[in-house]
Design an enzyme around this catalytic site. Structure first.
Site, short mmCIF file in Angstrom:
data_model
loop_
_atom_site.label_atom_id
_atom_site.label_comp_id
_atom_site.label_asym_id
_atom_site.label_seq_id
_atom_site.Cartn_x
_atom_site.Cartn_y
_atom_site.Cartn_z
N LYS A 50 0.82 -1.21 0.00
CA LYS A 50 0.00 0.00 0.00
C LYS A 50 0.85 1.26 0.00
O LYS A 50 1.82 1.37 0.74
CB LYS A 50 -0.91 0.00 1.23
CG LYS A 50 -1.94 1.10 1.24
CD LYS A 50 -3.12 0.73 2.10
CE LYS A 50 -4.18 1.79 2.09
NZ LYS A 50 -4.70 2.13 0.78
N GLY A 74 6.45 0.90 5.84
CA GLY A 74 7.36 -0.03 5.18
C GLY A 74 7.43 0.20 3.68
O GLY A 74 8.51 0.14 3.08
N CYS A 75 6.29 0.48 3.09
CA CYS A 75 6.24 0.69 1.64
C CYS A 75 6.93 2.00 1.25
O CYS A 75 7.58 2.08 0.21
CB CYS A 75 4.80 0.67 1.15
SG CYS A 75 4.01 -0.95 1.40
N THR A 76 6.81 3.01 2.09
CA THR A 76 7.48 4.28 1.84
C THR A 76 9.00 4.10 1.94
O THR A 76 9.74 4.57 1.08
CB THR A 76 6.99 5.36 2.82
OG1 THR A 76 5.59 5.55 2.61
CG2 THR A 76 7.73 6.67 2.61
N ALA A 99 10.17 2.19 -1.21
CA ALA A 99 10.14 3.04 -2.40
C ALA A 99 11.28 4.07 -2.37
O ALA A 99 11.94 4.31 -3.38
CB ALA A 99 8.79 3.75 -2.52
#
Length: 155
Positions: free
Chosen positions: A39, A44-46, A49
């Site tokens: 998401k 974690g995704c930030t 990325a």
């Protein structure tokens, strides 16, 4: 069944954060890092990325394209890309059909609740379109450096 090393990578065409359609076949002749993440705008995704962003020049020197895929829509990807100045496209797999084709749409559990979602996974696809390496259940810390090292040493 998850896509495996040595197999042809399942092809796809999806809308991207830059308002254009992107197909995996567009990158034949280049290495592709295809990372699936749950998401936009989550911690974690930030981090993942931004790590790919920070190492993007290194990937480019190795003739490697980075593509991120999540079930978020293009509008969400546009905000995420702009906020974190991501130099690579994020692809909208809103019906999770590509995640299913790669075997990363799985049953997850959190706080005793079960639901279907993306298992954070990275694939490296070689210049011929075959899967060269898979990292399932990715732990974000140090992951991008590990991917970069694999490409430097193996492809």
């Amino acid at each position: 069944m998850a896509a495996a090393v040595g197999q042809a990578a399942p092809d796809f065409t999806l809308m991207a954060s830059n308002q254009q359609q992107i197909s995996l076949a567009d990158f034949r002749g280049k290495n592709v890092v295809l990372y699936f993440y749950p998401k936009d705008m989550t911690p974690g995704c930030t981090t993942e990325a931004c790590d790919f962003r920070d190492y993007h020049p290194e990937f480019s020197k190795l003739d490697t394209v980075v593509l991120g895929i999540s079930p978020d829509d293009v509008k969400s990807h546009d905000k995420f890309t702009a906020k974190h100045e991501l130099p690579f496209p994020l692809l909208a797999d809103t019906d999770h059909s590509i995640a299913e084709a790669y075997g990363v749409w799985v049953l997850k559990k959190m706080y005793g609740r079960e639901y279907m979602g993306i298992e954070r996974t990275t694939f490296v696809i070689d210049k011929e379109g075959n899967i060269a390496k898979v990292w399932p259940k990715v732990k974000v810390k140090g992951h991008v450096q590990e991917v970069l090292q694999f490409i430097r040493e193996e492809l």
